[in-house]
Design an enzyme around this catalytic site. Structure first.
Site, PDB file in Angstrom:
ATOM      1  CB  CYS A   5      -0.876   0.043   1.299  1.00 62.07           C
ATOM      2  SG  CYS A   5      -2.498  -1.077   0.953  1.00 62.07           S
ATOM      3  CB  CYS A  56      -3.883  -1.178  -2.111  1.00 58.07           C
ATOM      4  SG  CYS A  56      -3.138  -0.819  -0.468  1.00 58.07           S
TER       5      CYS A  56
END
Ligand code: AVW
Length: 258
Positions: free
Chosen positions: A79, A163
Site C-alpha cells: 500500500c 493499493c
C-alpha cells in the site's frame, strides 16, 4: 558447500546450462527467503516455474503458462509504496543501489520472483527436458517467449497487489514516455482501479538534454486513462542526473535531494 563451490568453478564450462540455471535460480530464491518461514519453498517454486516452459516451443509459451507459479508465490499487498517503471530500469536500479534517501518504494525486483529472475534468460525446446540460457528467441522474433511471458505475468500479479497510491517512473528523455506496447501500459495500468487503488502518481525522469514535460501527448493519454478508471492523477518532472549526483554526495543530507 566448499566442494560444491569448487566443482561449480572447475566444471562451469562443462555443466549443462540447465544445471547452472537451476542452481542459480534456487540459490537466489533461498537468499531472498533466508530467515523466513518460506525458506524451504524454493524447490516447489522451481518446479512450478520450470513446468511453464520446459519441453515447449520457445515461441509458444503464453503468459498463462505461469499461472501455477503465481499460485505458489503470494505477494503481500503493497500500500502506497508500489513503484512501477517503464524505460527507466537503470535509473530505478541506481536509486535503489544508492540506498540513501530512498523513499520506501517497492518494485517488482523487490519481490521474490522479480529478484530471482532479474537479468536472467531462459528457454527450452519442444520435447526437451533442458533449459537453455543462450540462443533464446527475443521479443522481436516472437512475443510468446518464456522470458517476455514471465515478465508479463509477474507484472500483472504485481500490479494486482497494488493499493492506495501507486507511483510510476517514466522516461522523460524519450518522445513517448507512455507507450502502448509497454508492460506498464498494456498490463499494469489496466490492473489499477478503485477502491483498492486510489491514485496514480507519475514521476517523469529526465536525463540529459532531451526533456519532455508532463504536457507530453502520451502522458495526456495516460492521464485520461487514469481519470476514466476514476483514479486521481498527478505528474511531476524530475531531473534524474541531479538526483543521482545529489544522493551520491555524502555531504548532502537526504532532504536536499528529493
Ligand atoms: P520497459 P515496460 N528484468 O522498460 O513498461 C529483466 O520497456 O515494458 O518497460 N527484464 C524485465 C524486468 C526485469 N526485472 N522487468 C521487465 N522486464 C522486461 C515490470 C519486460 O519484458 C515492472 F513492474 C519489458 O518489456 C515495470 O513496472 C522489458 O523488460 C514494467 O514491467 C522492457 O521494459 C516495465 O515494463
Amino acid at each position: 558447500l566448499i566442494v560444491g563451490i569448487c566443482l561449480g568453478i572447475e566444471f562451469s564450462g562443462a555443466v549443462p546450462s540447465n544445471k547452472d540455471f537451476k542452481t542459480v535460480t534456487i540459490s537466489k530464491c533461498k537468499e531472498f527467503l533466508k530467515n523466513t518461514s518460506s525458506e524451504n519453498k524454493c524447490e516447489e517454486v522451481w518446479d512450478a516455474f520450470s513446468k511453464a516452459y520446459v519441453g515447449k516451443d520457445p515461441c509458444e509459451v503464453p503468459m498463462e503458462a505461469y499461472d501455477p507459479l503465481m499460485q505458489t508465490v503470494r505477494e503481500k499487498d503493497a500500500c502506497n509504496r508500489m513503484l512501477l517503471w517503464s524505460k527507466t530500469k537503470l535509473f530505478v536500479r541506481q536509486l535503489r543501489e544508492a540506498q540513501k534517501c530512498l523513499p520506501k518504494l517497492l518494485t517488482l525486483e523487490d519481490t521474490l520472483l522479480g529478484f530471482v529472475m532479474d537479468g536472467q534468460t531462459w528457454c527450452s525446446k519442444k520435447g526437451s527436458k533442458e533449459t537453455f540460457t543462450k540462443g533464446c528467441p527475443k521479443s522481436d522474433k516472437c512475443e510468446r517467449n518464456p522470458v517476455r511471458s514471465f515478465w508479463n505475468r509477474a507484472s500483472e500479479a504485481f500490479s494486482q497487489a497494488a493499493c492506495g497510491e501507486v507511483t510510476a517512473m517514466l522516461n522523460g528523455s524519450i518522445s513517448t514516455p507512455f507507450n502502448n506496447n509497454s508492460i506498464f501500459a498494456s498490463i499494469e495500468v489496466k490492473q489499477l482501479s478503485p477502491p483498492q487503488v486510489k491514485a496514480l502518481s507519475v514521476i517523469l525522469v529526465t536525463t540529459g538534454n532531451d526533456k519532455e514535460t508532463c504536457e507530453n501527448d502520451s502522458l495526456r493519454t495516460l492521464q485520461n486513462a487514469a481519470l476514466d478508471r476514476e483514479l486521481e492523477y498527478t505528474c511531476k518532472e524530475l531531473d534524474g542526473s541531479k538526483i543521482l549526483d545529489c544522493i551520491s554526495d555524502p555531504d548532502r543530507p537526504c532532504g536536499d535531494c528529493w
